[in-house]
Motif scaffolding. Sequence first.
Motif, short mmCIF file in Angstrom:
data_model
loop_
_atom_site.label_atom_id
_atom_site.label_comp_id
_atom_site.label_asym_id
_atom_site.label_seq_id
_atom_site.Cartn_x
_atom_site.Cartn_y
_atom_site.Cartn_z
N PRO A 138 0.82 -1.22 0.00
CA PRO A 138 0.00 0.00 0.00
C PRO A 138 0.85 1.27 0.00
O PRO A 138 0.43 2.30 -0.53
N GLY A 139 2.06 1.18 0.55
CA GLY A 139 2.94 2.35 0.56
C GLY A 139 3.27 2.82 -0.85
O GLY A 139 3.40 4.03 -1.11
N LEU A 140 3.36 1.90 -1.79
CA LEU A 140 3.68 2.27 -3.18
C LEU A 140 2.53 3.06 -3.81
O LEU A 140 2.74 3.96 -4.62
N LEU A 141 1.30 2.67 -3.42
CA LEU A 141 0.12 3.29 -4.04
C LEU A 141 0.03 4.78 -3.73
O LEU A 141 -0.58 5.54 -4.47
N GLU A 142 0.63 5.16 -2.62
CA GLU A 142 0.56 6.58 -2.20
C GLU A 142 1.59 7.45 -2.90
O GLU A 142 1.57 8.66 -2.76
N LEU A 143 2.53 6.82 -3.60
CA LEU A 143 3.67 7.59 -4.10
C LEU A 143 3.53 7.95 -5.58
O LEU A 143 3.36 7.06 -6.43
N ASP A 144 3.61 9.24 -5.88
CA ASP A 144 3.51 9.67 -7.27
C ASP A 144 4.70 9.25 -8.11
O ASP A 144 4.60 9.15 -9.33
N ASN A 145 5.84 9.03 -7.44
CA ASN A 145 7.04 8.66 -8.22
C ASN A 145 7.19 7.14 -8.34
O ASN A 145 8.28 6.64 -8.62
N ALA A 146 6.09 6.41 -8.16
CA ALA A 146 6.10 4.96 -8.40
C ALA A 146 5.15 4.67 -9.57
O ALA A 146 3.96 4.95 -9.49
N VAL A 147 5.71 4.14 -10.66
CA VAL A 147 4.87 3.73 -11.80
C VAL A 147 4.61 2.24 -11.62
O VAL A 147 5.55 1.45 -11.49
N LEU A 148 3.35 1.86 -11.59
CA LEU A 148 2.98 0.49 -11.23
C LEU A 148 2.08 -0.11 -12.31
O LEU A 148 1.01 0.43 -12.59
N ILE A 149 2.53 -1.20 -12.90
CA ILE A 149 1.69 -1.86 -13.91
C ILE A 149 1.62 -3.36 -13.59
O ILE A 149 2.53 -3.93 -12.99
N PRO A 150 0.52 -4.00 -13.99
CA PRO A 150 0.23 -5.37 -13.53
C PRO A 150 0.86 -6.51 -14.35
O PRO A 150 0.17 -7.19 -15.08
N HIS A 151 2.14 -6.74 -14.19
CA HIS A 151 2.87 -7.86 -14.81
C HIS A 151 2.48 -8.04 -16.28
O HIS A 151 1.92 -9.06 -16.67
N LEU A 152 2.82 -7.05 -17.07
CA LEU A 152 2.43 -7.03 -18.49
C LEU A 152 3.59 -7.36 -19.42
O LEU A 152 3.44 -7.27 -20.65
N GLY A 153 4.75 -7.72 -18.87
CA GLY A 153 5.95 -7.92 -19.68
C GLY A 153 5.73 -8.68 -20.98
O GLY A 153 6.13 -8.24 -22.05
N SER A 154 5.09 -9.82 -20.89
CA SER A 154 4.92 -10.65 -22.10
C SER A 154 3.52 -10.53 -22.68
O SER A 154 3.13 -11.33 -23.53
N ALA A 155 2.77 -9.52 -22.22
CA ALA A 155 1.34 -9.48 -22.55
C ALA A 155 1.05 -8.86 -23.92
O ALA A 155 0.45 -7.79 -24.03
N THR A 156 1.49 -9.54 -24.98
CA THR A 156 0.99 -9.18 -26.32
C THR A 156 0.35 -10.45 -26.88
O THR A 156 0.72 -11.57 -26.50
N VAL A 157 -0.59 -10.26 -27.79
CA VAL A 157 -1.30 -11.40 -28.38
C VAL A 157 -0.29 -12.36 -29.02
O VAL A 157 -0.33 -13.58 -28.80
N GLU A 158 0.67 -11.78 -29.76
CA GLU A 158 1.64 -12.61 -30.49
C GLU A 158 2.54 -13.38 -29.52
O GLU A 158 2.83 -14.57 -29.73
N THR A 159 2.99 -12.69 -28.49
CA THR A 159 3.93 -13.32 -27.55
C THR A 159 3.26 -14.45 -26.78
O THR A 159 3.82 -15.54 -26.63
N ARG A 160 2.05 -14.19 -26.30
CA ARG A 160 1.37 -15.24 -25.53
C ARG A 160 1.08 -16.46 -26.41
O ARG A 160 1.17 -17.59 -25.96
N ALA A 161 0.75 -16.21 -27.68
CA ALA A 161 0.50 -17.35 -28.59
C ALA A 161 1.79 -18.15 -28.76
O ALA A 161 1.78 -19.39 -28.73
N ALA A 162 2.89 -17.43 -28.92
CA ALA A 162 4.18 -18.12 -29.11
C ALA A 162 4.58 -18.88 -27.84
O ALA A 162 5.13 -20.00 -27.92
#
Length: 320
Positions: free
Chosen positions: A272-296
């Motif tokens: 929760p401490g991260l959620l309060e911070l403007d200098n924290a960019v937070l994304i939900p484990h999207l590294g491999s999240a493209t249609v092509e990559t997941r298919a491969a």
Amino acid sequence: MAKVVVTGKIPAGGLARLKAEHDVLAWESDEAISRTELLQMVSGADAIVSLLTEKIDGELLTASGPQLKSVSNVAVGYNNIDVPACEERGVLVTNTPGVLTEATADIAMALILMSTRRLGEGERVIRAQDPWQWGMFYMLGMGLQGRQLGIVGMGQIGIATARRAKAFGMNIAYTRRSPLEVDVAKDLDAKFMSMDELIESSDVLSLHCPYSPATHHLISENQLARMKPTAYLINTARGPIVDEQALVDALKAGQIAGVGLDVFEHEPKVNPGLLELDNAVLIPHLGSATVETRAAMADIAATNALAILAGKTAPNLVTS
Ligand code: DGY
């Protein structure tokens, strides 16, 4: 026909290839399978095709039974699998290297840009309809040109991230067990450093090493305290490589300038401490999240499982 258990939804191509040759029992819901259901489902499996959200440990291997031959993770990281427990039982483990390199490097570069140029923060201002106006000193970030990107773990994804960063004018430094081959290092003009030197001299530190007991909390209080106060930390590898509470404390104390995270220590929970911070960019484990990559990824996992069931050598074995 062998029994193949697929522990979560995977792209159709990989699934169809498994179904064409074997008796497939696949978890079809969008919600992750519960542990109880998983233990029941794997009973009698000859092969398991697993997602990184499922823990494959001794209990699960016992629940599967002695006929189990393989666990094929649909991911390059396989810290969800107890590899020694698999080895003890003669169960082969495979992963999906290569196909998610570019997609993950794109996300690392995106996080570098988002954090250094305050893009999440800026977008939040617009969405909240907060008052704003162009100003000479309004929301200034750090330019990347001439800055040092320090890469921890210069494997395929680290190298692909370095290539992108070089195109943005960054200087590349890295640490890994041994220096890169001369031509790759020369191509990137990349400087090999010790971990300490890298931490202390980088303007952006990006993590690309696998997670294991040896890399647990590799970045903790001590390392954060030695980073430049103007530096940014990027993690697209695995959450527990960073001590998340120490990171929150360091950000609050202004020990580093910001962070970009695609992965979290107790995923899917976020400190929760991260959620309060403007200098924290937070994304939900999207590294491999493209249609092509997941298919491969699904296709490679199927290739690995099918090879083992056919008595052949799987292309991406992580066990010997
Ligand atoms: C992997 O394959 O390890 C990635 O984290 C999946 O997105």
